[in-house]
Design a protein around this motif. Structure first.
Motif, PDB file in Angstrom:
ATOM      1  N   UNK A 282      59.625  85.972 -12.848  1.00  0.00           N
ATOM      2  CA  UNK A 282      59.647  87.426 -12.693  1.00  0.00           C
ATOM      3  C   UNK A 282      59.451  87.876 -11.239  1.00  0.00           C
ATOM      4  N   UNK A 283      58.964  86.992 -10.385  1.00  0.00           N
ATOM      5  CA  UNK A 283      58.694  87.438  -9.016  1.00  0.00           C
ATOM      6  C   UNK A 283      58.582  86.234  -8.091  1.00  0.00           C
ATOM      7  N   UNK A 284      59.101  86.347  -6.887  1.00  0.00           N
ATOM      8  CA  UNK A 284      58.940  85.291  -5.873  1.00  0.00           C
ATOM      9  C   UNK A 284      58.427  85.929  -4.601  1.00  0.00           C
ATOM     10  N   UNK A 285      57.407  85.354  -3.996  1.00  0.00           N
ATOM     11  CA  UNK A 285      56.858  85.925  -2.771  1.00  0.00           C
ATOM     12  C   UNK A 285      56.534  84.831  -1.768  1.00  0.00           C
ATOM     13  N   UNK A 286      56.754  85.119  -0.490  1.00  0.00           N
ATOM     14  CA  UNK A 286      56.282  84.222   0.560  1.00  0.00           C
ATOM     15  C   UNK A 286      54.794  84.506   0.785  1.00  0.00           C
ATOM     16  N   UNK A 287      54.059  83.485   1.213  1.00  0.00           N
ATOM     17  CA  UNK A 287      52.616  83.655   1.460  1.00  0.00           C
ATOM     18  C   UNK A 287      52.378  84.643   2.602  1.00  0.00           C
TER      19      UNK A 287
ATOM     20  N   UNK B 161      64.993  80.177 -14.186  1.00  0.00           N
ATOM     21  CA  UNK B 161      64.344  81.012 -13.154  1.00  0.00           C
ATOM     22  C   UNK B 161      62.936  80.564 -12.745  1.00  0.00           C
ATOM     23  N   UNK B 162      62.344  79.556 -13.398  1.00  0.00           N
ATOM     24  CA  UNK B 162      61.027  79.087 -12.946  1.00  0.00           C
ATOM     25  C   UNK B 162      61.075  78.531 -11.523  1.00  0.00           C
ATOM     26  N   UNK B 163      62.243  78.101 -11.083  1.00  0.00           N
ATOM     27  CA  UNK B 163      62.464  77.744  -9.665  1.00  0.00           C
ATOM     28  C   UNK B 163      61.749  76.491  -9.188  1.00  0.00           C
ATOM     29  N   UNK B 164      61.570  75.508 -10.084  1.00  0.00           N
ATOM     30  CA  UNK B 164      60.938  74.252  -9.669  1.00  0.00           C
ATOM     31  C   UNK B 164      61.741  73.556  -8.570  1.00  0.00           C
ATOM     32  N   UNK B 165      63.050  73.757  -8.567  1.00  0.00           N
ATOM     33  CA  UNK B 165      63.912  73.141  -7.541  1.00  0.00           C
ATOM     34  C   UNK B 165      64.014  73.987  -6.281  1.00  0.00           C
ATOM     35  N   UNK B 166      63.228  75.052  -6.190  1.00  0.00           N
ATOM     36  CA  UNK B 166      63.098  75.884  -4.980  1.00  0.00           C
ATOM     37  C   UNK B 166      64.441  76.360  -4.407  1.00  0.00           C
ATOM     38  N   UNK B 167      65.284  77.013  -5.206  1.00  0.00           N
ATOM     39  CA  UNK B 167      66.582  77.462  -4.667  1.00  0.00           C
ATOM     40  C   UNK B 167      66.433  78.472  -3.534  1.00  0.00           C
ATOM     41  N   UNK B 168      65.263  79.118  -3.483  1.00  0.00           N
ATOM     42  CA  UNK B 168      65.063  80.163  -2.457  1.00  0.00           C
ATOM     43  C   UNK B 168      64.796  79.585  -1.067  1.00  0.00           C
ATOM     44  N   UNK B 169      64.582  78.253  -0.953  1.00  0.00           N
ATOM     45  CA  UNK B 169      64.375  77.700   0.396  1.00  0.00           C
ATOM     46  C   UNK B 169      65.651  76.991   0.886  1.00  0.00           C
TER      47      UNK B 169
ATOM     48  N   UNK C 245      67.135  68.566  -6.695  1.00  0.00           N
ATOM     49  CA  UNK C 245      67.359  69.140  -8.022  1.00  0.00           C
ATOM     50  C   UNK C 245      66.120  68.991  -8.902  1.00  0.00           C
ATOM     51  N   UNK C 246      65.850  70.035  -9.671  1.00  0.00           N
ATOM     52  CA  UNK C 246      64.782  69.948 -10.668  1.00  0.00           C
ATOM     53  C   UNK C 246      65.254  69.097 -11.841  1.00  0.00           C
ATOM     54  N   UNK C 247      64.394  68.930 -12.817  1.00  0.00           N
ATOM     55  CA  UNK C 247      64.652  68.049 -13.953  1.00  0.00           C
ATOM     56  C   UNK C 247      65.838  68.502 -14.803  1.00  0.00           C
ATOM     57  N   UNK C 248      65.870  69.763 -15.160  1.00  0.00           N
ATOM     58  CA  UNK C 248      66.981  70.285 -15.952  1.00  0.00           C
ATOM     59  C   UNK C 248      66.974  69.830 -17.406  1.00  0.00           C
ATOM     60  N   UNK C 249      68.100  70.093 -18.075  1.00  0.00           N
ATOM     61  CA  UNK C 249      68.171  69.993 -19.545  1.00  0.00           C
ATOM     62  C   UNK C 249      67.931  68.595 -20.102  1.00  0.00           C
ATOM     63  N   UNK C 250      68.064  67.573 -19.302  1.00  0.00           N
ATOM     64  CA  UNK C 250      67.869  66.218 -19.829  1.00  0.00           C
ATOM     65  C   UNK C 250      66.470  66.060 -20.448  1.00  0.00           C
TER      66      UNK C 250
END
Ligand code: SRM
Ligand code: SF4
Length: 511
Positions: A227-232, A439-447, A396-401
């Motif tokens: 629901x939200x992403x923020x830089x420190x 959208x949990x973003x474990x693979x950090x797409x925002x970086x 890449x994060x873990x994904x559907x596997x």
């Protein structure tokens, strides 16, 4: 024991089961669980509390658990890697491991009946998985070249270990910090290139000189969620690289534990508390808990290099020694590769193996005289030091596997698509492509230069796997989070869409 500040009526359902029994309590029940089998375990223990010991029930592969370790500063020795390899090997085709985006490992295929023996073996070799999931502090990241990089500012290894020891009571488990309002991330950077992605952690220490003395500026509240992403943001605090780092982590964790919201789990990460109190009041609370004057921040931090990827051969600060960064495609490891890494680290280096947040491996302390033989090892055909420009920085994060939250398959698709693009295009420079299955973003797409976040879209009347595309993430100096630029691209259309993005924005050319 901990106490939640909010009235009981407002507690979310996770708070209720935590209040009933602390997750760490299942440490004492591991033998019993092994005896009765996974199907007979109480559902809250099975699906939630086991995560306090790093054991994750996988609805996608019932009965085959994931085991998340702690790897402080991403450093293992060859004996530890050998033990991890033996555990994974036991599960044959079900057994594998992943290097994670927090410089850590996760093992797959684990059976509950083997857990007591696995934990005994961990203890014998100094490994632990305690408090690595749910509302605990995750693996603490540090500079992957700590102690070996000639340009480093602060060696982070001891500090990371001390912070972990404080939080986990030397790996025995620590009830003081097993009931946080939510997960929590800590990073300590000691180099000049922000290898740890400081800005996406709940607490990060960033080297900074104050009046000629080297210490850390502190940033707080960075996080990603659906629901939200923020830089420190800056805490306006500076500490010396000594026990003050440990004490400040403790103080911040105590404030968060006691004052953080426990009502809505989508609004429970520490940044929500910082918003609620305001950063000045938050700082005051932390300072009171710290128990002595908290020095104000140094004027500037010392991050002054672009981020490096550590892949290849590099001279260490110790004359005659080298570290070699191996590229591990999307972080996936199999038992034989893990045995090989352990053997190679032992034979050519000092036995040490390091992991990076890019899901790769570094073997340090290889003498000049051993380098040629090391580079001739067959494993380097697979874990190359010269990956192609897209594969090089692929995460890449873990994904559907294995992950039930995943909206798409990630790791294999990520590799397949970059290999297809590399066949078709000349790409002048490496491009950071990060995949995340939801959208949990474990693979950090925002970086990433190009971040891909799993979603679903209707195509030809059917729901198909798709991604939202992020761009503009910048790492290292002046780090900045990327933003969504394109929504709902069907995965089947991705080779073409990504090809065009690479041509238009990254100087790629068709052959
Ligand atoms: Fe994550 C939940 C995997 C790094 C944000 N994450 C999960 C779970 C445990 C969900 C589940 O039970 O299936 C995933 C396990 C799947 C599996 O079987 O592997 C999972 N997260 C991962 C890993 C393995 C991704 C990877 O392939 O590398 C990373 C493990 C790190 C570690 O060693 O501890 C991983 N997760 C991250 C990061 C990146 C980071 O820490 O730099 C983030 C974003 C940063 C952050 O947390 O602020 C991240 N994971 C989440 C979230 C969203 C948190 C939130 O506040 O809403 C969830 C869902 C949740 O906690 O409710 C989640
Ligand atoms: Fe699972 Fe989503 Fe995290 Fe990927 S981003 S590991 S799909 S929770």
């Amino acid at each position: 024991m901990t106490s939640a500040a909010k009235p009981a009526a407002k507690l979310n359902k996770f708070e209720k089961f935590k209040a009933k029994k602390d997750g760490l309590a299942i440490k004492e029940q591991i033998e019993e669980f092994a005896r009765i089998g996974w199907e007979a375990i109480d559902p809250d223990d099975l699906q939630h509390r086991l995560k306090w010991m790093g054991v994750f029930y996988r609805p996608v592969t019932p009965g085959k658990f994931m085991l998340r370790m702690r790897t402080p500063n991403g450093i293992l020795n060859s004996t530890q890697m050998q033990v991890l390899a033996e555990i994974v090997q036991r599960y044959g085709e079900d057994g594998s491991a992943d290097i994670t985006t927090r410089q850590n490992t996760q093992l797959r295929g684990i059976r509950i009946e083997d857990m007591p023996d696995i934990f005994r073996r961990f203890e014998q070799v100094g490994l632990t998985s305690v408090q690595s999931g749910m509302d605990n502090v995750r693996n603490i990241t540090g500079s992957p070249m700590a102690g070996i990089d000639g340009d480093e500012l602060i060696d982070t290894r001891d500090l990371v270990q001390k912070v972990q020891d404080m939080i986990t009571n030397n790996s025995q488990g620590n009830y003081e910090f097993t009931n946080l309002p939510r997960k929590f991330n800590i990073a300590i950077e000691g180099g000049r290139d922000n290898s740890v992605h400081a800005e996406i952690n709940d607490i990060a220490f960033v080297p900074a000189y104050k009046d000629g003395e080297l210490g850390f500026n502190v940033v707080v509240g960075g996080f990603f969620s659906a629901s939200r992403c923020e830089a420190a943001v800056p805490l306006n605090a500076w500490v010396l690289p000594n026990d003050d780092v440990v004490d400040l982590c403790r103080a911040i964790l105590e404030v968060y534990r006691d004052k953080g919201s426990r009502a809505n789990r989508q609004k429970s990460r520490m940044m929500w508390l910082i918003d609620e109190l305001g950063i000045d009041k938050f700082r005051e609370e932390v300072s009171n808990q710290f128990g002595r004057e908290l020095p104000t921040a140094a004027p500037d931090d010392e991050i002054d290099w672009e981020k490096r990827d550590h892949i290849g051969v590099f001279a260490q600060k110790q004359p005659g020694l080298n570290y070699v960064g191996l590229h591990v495609p999307v972080g996936r490891l199999y038992a034989q590769q893990m045995f090989d890494l352990a053997r190679m680290a032992e034979a050519y280096g000092s036995g040490e193996i390091r992991l990076t947040v890019e899901q790769n491996v570094i073997i340090p302390n290889i003498a000049d005289a051993n380098l040629d033989a090391f580079l001739a090892e067959p494993l380097l055909q697979k874990f190359t030091i010269e990956p192609k420009p897209l594969e090089r920085l692929l995460v890449s994060c873990t994904g559907a596997q294995f992950c039930k939250f995943a909206l798409i398959e990630t790791k294999n698709r990520a590799l397949g698509i970059v290999r297809e693009l590399e066949e078709k295009l000349d790409i002048p420079n490496p491009v950071r492509i990060h995949w995340t299955g939801c959208p949990n973003s474990c693979g950090q797409p925002q970086v990433a230069d190009i971040g891909l976040m799993g979603t679903k879209v209707r195509k030809d009347g059917k729901s198909v796997e798709a991604v939202n595309i992020y761009m503009g993430g910048k790492v290292g100096k002046d780090a900045k989070l990327g933003e969504c630029v394109l929504k709902s691209v069907a995965c089947d259309d991705l080779p073409e869409v990504l090809g065009n993005i690479l041509i238009e924005n990254f100087g790629a050319k068709s052959h």
